[in-house]
Design a protein around this motif. Structure first.
Motif, PDB file in Angstrom:
ATOM      1  N   ARG A   1      40.940  42.927  34.878  1.00 45.77           N
ATOM      2  CA  ARG A   1      39.507  42.657  34.750  1.00 45.77           C
ATOM      3  C   ARG A   1      38.968  43.198  33.431  1.00 45.77           C
ATOM      4  O   ARG A   1      38.106  42.613  32.802  1.00 45.77           O
ATOM      5  CB  ARG A   1      38.748  43.275  35.933  1.00 45.77           C
ATOM      6  N   GLU A   2      39.528  44.332  33.029  1.00 51.13           N
ATOM      7  CA  GLU A   2      39.089  44.943  31.765  1.00 51.13           C
ATOM      8  C   GLU A   2      39.660  44.220  30.556  1.00 51.13           C
ATOM      9  O   GLU A   2      39.250  44.468  29.435  1.00 51.13           O
ATOM     10  CB  GLU A   2      39.545  46.402  31.707  1.00 51.13           C
ATOM     11  N   GLY A   3      40.673  43.380  30.787  1.00 52.62           N
ATOM     12  CA  GLY A   3      41.268  42.638  29.679  1.00 52.62           C
ATOM     13  C   GLY A   3      42.423  43.353  29.003  1.00 52.62           C
ATOM     14  O   GLY A   3      42.905  42.924  27.970  1.00 52.62           O
ATOM     15  N   CYS A   4      42.877  44.465  29.567  1.00 58.31           N
ATOM     16  CA  CYS A   4      43.990  45.203  28.973  1.00 58.31           C
ATOM     17  C   CYS A   4      45.333  44.666  29.434  1.00 58.31           C
ATOM     18  O   CYS A   4      46.370  44.977  28.863  1.00 58.31           O
ATOM     19  CB  CYS A   4      43.936  46.672  29.348  1.00 58.31           C
ATOM     20  N   VAL A   5      45.292  43.933  30.509  1.00 57.79           N
ATOM     21  CA  VAL A   5      46.538  43.451  31.079  1.00 57.79           C
ATOM     22  C   VAL A   5      46.409  41.970  31.395  1.00 57.79           C
ATOM     23  O   VAL A   5      45.358  41.513  31.851  1.00 57.79           O
ATOM     24  CB  VAL A   5      46.879  44.228  32.379  1.00 57.79           C
ATOM     25  N   GLN A   6      47.468  41.236  31.092  1.00 57.46           N
ATOM     26  CA  GLN A   6      47.484  39.830  31.439  1.00 57.46           C
ATOM     27  C   GLN A   6      48.446  39.617  32.594  1.00 57.46           C
ATOM     28  O   GLN A   6      49.533  40.179  32.623  1.00 57.46           O
ATOM     29  CB  GLN A   6      47.903  38.989  30.237  1.00 57.46           C
ATOM     30  N   ARG A   7      48.040  38.795  33.527  1.00 57.29           N
ATOM     31  CA  ARG A   7      48.890  38.487  34.670  1.00 57.29           C
ATOM     32  C   ARG A   7      49.281  37.030  34.578  1.00 57.29           C
ATOM     33  O   ARG A   7      48.468  36.181  34.253  1.00 57.29           O
ATOM     34  CB  ARG A   7      48.067  38.735  35.937  1.00 57.29           C
ATOM     35  N   TYR A   8      50.552  36.731  34.844  1.00 61.60           N
ATOM     36  CA  TYR A   8      50.895  35.332  34.964  1.00 61.60           C
ATOM     37  C   TYR A   8      51.838  35.119  36.120  1.00 61.60           C
ATOM     38  O   TYR A   8      52.604  35.992  36.506  1.00 61.60           O
ATOM     39  CB  TYR A   8      51.453  34.751  33.680  1.00 61.60           C
ATOM     40  N   VAL A   9      51.746  33.945  36.664  1.00 61.68           N
ATOM     41  CA  VAL A   9      52.560  33.580  37.807  1.00 61.68           C
ATOM     42  C   VAL A   9      53.728  32.787  37.272  1.00 61.68           C
ATOM     43  O   VAL A   9      53.544  31.843  36.526  1.00 61.68           O
ATOM     44  CB  VAL A   9      51.757  32.714  38.783  1.00 61.68           C
ATOM     45  N   THR A  10      54.927  33.173  37.652  1.00 61.09           N
ATOM     46  CA  THR A  10      56.080  32.535  37.026  1.00 61.09           C
ATOM     47  C   THR A  10      56.868  31.632  37.948  1.00 61.09           C
ATOM     48  O   THR A  10      57.847  31.051  37.534  1.00 61.09           O
ATOM     49  CB  THR A  10      57.034  33.574  36.450  1.00 61.09           C
ATOM     50  N   GLY A  11      56.491  31.510  39.169  1.00 62.56           N
ATOM     51  CA  GLY A  11      57.240  30.587  40.017  1.00 62.56           C
ATOM     52  C   GLY A  11      56.707  30.630  41.432  1.00 62.56           C
ATOM     53  O   GLY A  11      55.838  31.422  41.750  1.00 62.56           O
ATOM     54  N   THR A  12      57.238  29.754  42.256  1.00 64.75           N
ATOM     55  CA  THR A  12      56.801  29.712  43.631  1.00 64.75           C
ATOM     56  C   THR A  12      57.403  30.897  44.371  1.00 64.75           C
ATOM     57  O   THR A  12      58.560  31.223  44.186  1.00 64.75           O
ATOM     58  CB  THR A  12      57.337  28.456  44.320  1.00 64.75           C
ATOM     59  N   HIS A  13      56.607  31.461  45.201  1.00 64.89           N
ATOM     60  CA  HIS A  13      57.123  32.509  46.071  1.00 64.89           C
ATOM     61  C   HIS A  13      57.777  33.628  45.271  1.00 64.89           C
ATOM     62  O   HIS A  13      58.673  34.315  45.755  1.00 64.89           O
ATOM     63  CB  HIS A  13      58.136  31.904  47.053  1.00 64.89           C
ATOM     64  N   LYS A  14      57.358  33.774  44.050  1.00 62.35           N
ATOM     65  CA  LYS A  14      57.876  34.842  43.232  1.00 62.35           C
ATOM     66  C   LYS A  14      56.711  35.727  42.830  1.00 62.35           C
ATOM     67  O   LYS A  14      55.562  35.311  42.815  1.00 62.35           O
ATOM     68  CB  LYS A  14      58.545  34.270  41.972  1.00 62.35           C
ATOM     69  N   ALA A  15      57.066  36.947  42.468  1.00 58.05           N
ATOM     70  CA  ALA A  15      56.035  37.906  42.110  1.00 58.05           C
ATOM     71  C   ALA A  15      55.356  37.522  40.795  1.00 58.05           C
ATOM     72  O   ALA A  15      55.955  36.913  39.930  1.00 58.05           O
ATOM     73  CB  ALA A  15      56.653  39.287  41.986  1.00 58.05           C
ATOM     74  N   SER A  16      54.102  37.930  40.661  1.00 54.15           N
ATOM     75  CA  SER A  16      53.406  37.807  39.394  1.00 54.15           C
ATOM     76  C   SER A  16      54.004  38.787  38.406  1.00 54.15           C
ATOM     77  O   SER A  16      54.532  39.819  38.786  1.00 54.15           O
ATOM     78  CB  SER A  16      51.924  38.155  39.567  1.00 54.15           C
TER      79      SER A  16
END
Lengths: 140, 140
Positions: free
Chosen positions: B54-69
DNA sequence: TTGCGTGCAAAGGTTTTGCATGGCA
DNA sequence: TGCCATGCAAAACCTTTGCACGCAA
């Protein structure tokens, strides 16, 4: 391998085709068939979707954290070769783009980086025009 | 709001920073801190990551189905502007690419399609060089 | 008849939440 | 002291799997 033609499988394909490029998630599909009085089990829906995905008739995307995958019917796999998806991080809208610049990028990545991009699977995230206008200064 | 400085939060930020652009998932983080004898609860890890995102220090991305972000620290948002992710659909390897072609594409999509791509969030899927070589004829 | 497809329920993995306790200011 | 953060466990969520039955060929 995939030899049988069943009611459920045909119904699912028809439904996806009828959406003409719209995307749905598994829950939507289950709900739809329950609503019209021809229920299909969740497991079957997932299994059919996976099969169709393997066959190349359906594309699956992951669109967010802790959110369901979306599925979309692909009529002519070859024609969609140059076709990428853009999803807006704010409003969730998914749009298609067919553009030589993307083909160029794809070729470049293959030739210079040794990586063969799969446009069907790939979703470019960002902010769409409308949301960009609306949130010009708010930047979330 | 977010007023307290705690051991866990600082340790997590330091760890992410120390990875210098490498990505990790929540499980990796929990494992790391358990391994060095300074365990942090899963819930705390998730809560901190969400806050940092939320603060913009970390980016999250989803890399696949049923897999962890996956999560990645962002030191200087501007510098990572041209930086994309490529993930292999077969071996799962995630690589970074910084390349003018991608910047060109980004600019083109913004100018011609009115869509502002977020490279931090975007993952291009495909087949990496090694897997392409290995699976030339077997296609998995 | 053969064996794949279906449906239910249970399992599996990731992320969130409730609640009591602990630590920062 | 006040209040936020932590940690555990349980819940919530999406997807896959096991197993018995049904149906296509």
């Amino acid at each position: 391998m995939n030899s049988y033609v069943t009611r459920q499988r045909e119904a699912l394909k028809d439904y996806l085709r009828s959406l003409a490029g719209e995307h749905v998630n598994a829950e939507d599909i289950v709900g739809h068939f329950a609503a019209i009085g021809e229920p299909i089990g969740r497991a079957t829906v997932y299994r059919c979707l996976s099969m169709l995905e393997r066959e190349g008739c359906v594309q699956r995307y992951v669109t967010g954290t802790h959110k369901a995958s979306c599925f979309q019917y692909i009529d002519a796999p070859e024609e969609t070769h140059e076709h990428f998806h853009l999803q807006c991080e704010r409003c969730g809208t998914l749009q298609h783009v067919e553009c030589h610049t993307l083909s160029d990028m794809e070729r470049h990545i293959r030739q210079s980086h040794g990586f063969d991009v799969n446009p069907l699977r790939t979703v470019l995230y960002g902010v769409c025009h409308d949301c960009g206008q609306a949130g010009m200064k708010g930047k979330n």
